[in-house]
Design a protein around this motif. Structure first.
Motif, PDB file in Angstrom:
ATOM      1  N   VAL A   1      11.202  97.794   1.216  1.00 44.64           N
ATOM      2  CA  VAL A   1       9.930  98.200   1.820  1.00 44.64           C
ATOM      3  C   VAL A   1      10.170  98.893   3.159  1.00 44.64           C
TER       4      VAL A   1
ATOM      5  N   ALA B   1       9.273  91.403  -5.756  1.00 39.36           N
ATOM      6  CA  ALA B   1       8.156  90.601  -5.240  1.00 39.36           C
ATOM      7  C   ALA B   1       6.974  90.489  -6.183  1.00 39.36           C
TER       8      ALA B   1
ATOM      9  N   SER C   1       9.853 102.188  -4.682  1.00 49.62           N
ATOM     10  CA  SER C   1       8.785 101.202  -4.849  1.00 49.62           C
ATOM     11  C   SER C   1       8.998 100.340  -6.083  1.00 49.62           C
TER      12      SER C   1
ATOM     13  N   SER D   1      12.069  91.690  -0.905  1.00 53.62           N
ATOM     14  CA  SER D   1      11.527  93.048  -1.055  1.00 53.62           C
ATOM     15  C   SER D   1      11.471  93.802   0.268  1.00 53.62           C
TER      16      SER D   1
ATOM     17  N   ALA E   1      11.126  97.346  -5.206  1.00 56.43           N
ATOM     18  CA  ALA E   1      10.375  96.364  -4.422  1.00 56.43           C
ATOM     19  C   ALA E   1       9.420  95.579  -5.316  1.00 56.43           C
ATOM     20  N   ILE E   2       8.790  96.258  -6.265  1.00 53.07           N
ATOM     21  CA  ILE E   2       7.868  95.587  -7.186  1.00 53.07           C
ATOM     22  C   ILE E   2       8.616  94.574  -8.039  1.00 53.07           C
TER      23      ILE E   2
ATOM     24  N   ALA F   1       4.013  92.740   1.589  1.00 56.77           N
ATOM     25  CA  ALA F   1       5.209  93.254   2.264  1.00 56.77           C
ATOM     26  C   ALA F   1       4.923  94.610   2.904  1.00 56.77           C
ATOM     27  N   TYR F   2       4.198  95.482   2.188  1.00 57.58           N
ATOM     28  CA  TYR F   2       3.874  96.789   2.740  1.00 57.58           C
ATOM     29  C   TYR F   2       2.901  96.681   3.916  1.00 57.58           C
TER      30      TYR F   2
ATOM     31  N   VAL G   1       4.154  92.397  -3.369  1.00 61.22           N
ATOM     32  CA  VAL G   1       4.741  93.496  -2.601  1.00 61.22           C
ATOM     33  C   VAL G   1       3.668  94.154  -1.719  1.00 61.22           C
TER      34      VAL G   1
ATOM     35  N   LEU H   1       9.320  87.823  -2.188  1.00 64.75           N
ATOM     36  CA  LEU H   1       8.598  88.604  -1.192  1.00 64.75           C
ATOM     37  C   LEU H   1       9.521  88.994  -0.042  1.00 64.75           C
TER      38      LEU H   1
END
Length: 469
Positions: free
Chosen positions: A211, A41, A34, A207, A37-38, A48-49, A45, A204
């Motif tokens: 994700v 984005a 995570s 990521s 990903a953070i 994205a999730y 994020v 975004l």
């Protein structure tokens, strides 16, 4: 045909299956991945999730429709063979096993990183070697022992996530922080640190590679159901509950993390969970959380070895893998697949020795390709099944995909989009190349060895993928 003495044992209860699916998908991707990903984005994020989670939910509903309609324990590998052809089943089965190997390497890598929190002077590859040896041994036990251990490990990390979310909201409400120079700990951090989408739409999109990796493993529901009682009742409940719970855990956890601490600083010191509480001055909480994330990694590695082993066992039953993979120990465990899977994870030891700094993103990207390929094949298989059915048969489906045909088509388009993401960004292009080479090699292997042999030999012990107990 029932051959209980020769088949795998039905030792998994409904709670085992639910928590194994949670355990497989809530692991390295949340506790360590995570952070990547953070960084890509920022607070966006969360979108994205949400988007990725919705697509994965559609994959699981597609799998559920097929499994409830035709509850063979071979799951998506056998469905692909039935509706798309034997080559598709061969490619899907082996790509799932490949996915579990790659995800397992990511999990053992994360384990080594977590141990570095306590023992920074010890080389990471030593921890990786140790955990592969221990978990490989555990997987040789009776499946009921495995399921029970996985239940408690998964319960531990689910409880930790819930406690972390509740504690995080408490910190936000009361502004508790012992860290030197601590900044505001409230939801405003989502838009005051450069905006909600600080790296633009490109960040975004980038990521999504991480994700989607985070959700990988949830399809193990389709594999474990073969060792459970009453899969027609268990599967719909698990499929409806698990993806939504995972999505809730991920979104709420990311919301709390980025509210407590500026997103730019998350993950700079190992797991974002440990880093957050360590920087807030709660040293004992950081130690406890490190124990939790280590347990989570062990749980995920456990599920990886189990899932790959059972899939390779099924491939051997269909004549798509060496016959030795179908041999069972006295405990009803396909021991050779466990040994092969554990040996494959030792490649993670080598990678952690050679490129310890870059290994996680590379492995996660390759795992994303394999994961998304498996999901795409599940979606294609469900579409093929629907097209082979009459209107009357469709009307009798007990667990139909919602919003047919638009939702499955949208999920298929999204999975193809993820392949485009992997190919567009330089950091993940190698993963796409590795994935394409893997698929080409599987096609050649099928045409060279499996197809010619199909007409000459009978697959190992013509019995169901799992024996009914």
């Amino acid at each position: 045909m029932q051959q209980p003495a020769k088949g795998l044992k039905r030792g998994l209860s409904a709670r085992h299956i639910r928590f194994m699916a949670l355990g497989s998908a809530i692991g390295t991707g949340l506790f360590y991945g995570s952070a990547s990903a953070i960084q890509m984005a920022g607070p966006a994020v969360l979108l994205a999730y949400l988007i990725g989670g919705a697509a994965v939910f559609m994959v699981m509903r597609a799998l559920g429709e097929m499994a409830v309609h035709n509850p063979v324990a071979g799951s998506f590998g056998q469905y692909a063979s039935t509706y798309l052809g034997p080559m598709a089943g061969f490619i899907l089965g082996w790509t799932y096993a490949f996915e579990m190997v790659i995800v397992g390497m990511a999990d053992v890598t994360a384990f080594g990183i977590y141990m570095g929190f306590w023992f920074p002077e010890v080389s990471r590859w030593i921890w990786v070697l140790g955990i592969v040896s221990v978990v490989g041994g555990l997987n040789l036990c009776n499946v009921k022992v495995f399921g029970e251990m996985e239940f408690w490990l998964s319960l531990l990390k689910v409880a930790a996530i819930v406690a972390m979310i509740l504690g995080g909201f408490g910190i936000m409400l009361f502004g508790i922080s012992n860290a030197p120079g601590a900044q505001a700990t409230d939801i405003s951090n989502l838009w005051t640190q450069g905006g909600f989408m600080p790296n633009g739409v490109g960040g975004l999109i980038a990521s999504f590679a991480v994700v989607m990796f985070a959700f990988g493993g949830i399809e193990i529901i389709g594999v474990t159901a073969g060792e459970a009682k009453d899969p027609q009742r268990v599967l719909p409940r698990a499929i409806n509950a698990v993806p939504l719970r995972i999505l809730l855990f991920y979104v709420l956890t990311m919301l709390v993390l980025m509210s407590i601490f500026p997103w730019q600083q998350i993950g700079s010191q190992g797991s974002p969970f440990v880093q957050i509480f360590d920087n807030l001055g709660i040293s004992s909480a950081a130690t406890i959380l490190n124990i939790v994330v280590i347990s989570a990694a062990v749980s995920a590695i456990n599920s990886d070895i189990f899932g790959a082993g059972r899939m390779m066992y099924g491939l051997a039953q269909q004549g798509h893998a060496p016959k030795g993979f179908a041999r069972l120990s006295r405990n009803g465990v396909p021991w050779l697949t466990v040994v092969v899977m554990s040996s494959a994870l030792l490649l993670g030891v080598l990678l952690n020795y050679l490129i310890p700094e870059n290994v996680f993103l590379l492995i996660a990207s390759v795992a994303t390709f394999a994961t998304v390929w498996v999901w795409l094949m599940i979606l294609f298989t469900q579409v093929a099944m629907r097209r082979s059915m009459s209107a009357e048969q469709v009307a009798q489906l007990k667990f139909p995909v919602p919003f047919w045909p638009y939702a499955p088509m949208a999920a298929i388009a999204f999975m193809l989009f993820i392949f485009g993401v992997l190919g567009y960004f330089p950091d993940t292009q190698a993963a796409l190349i590795v994935g394409v080479v893997w698929i080409v090699l599987l096609v050649l292997a099928y045409l060279t060895w499996v197809k010619p042999a199909a007409g000459k030999t009978v697959p190992v012990e013509q019995e169901p993928f799992f024996s009914h107990r």
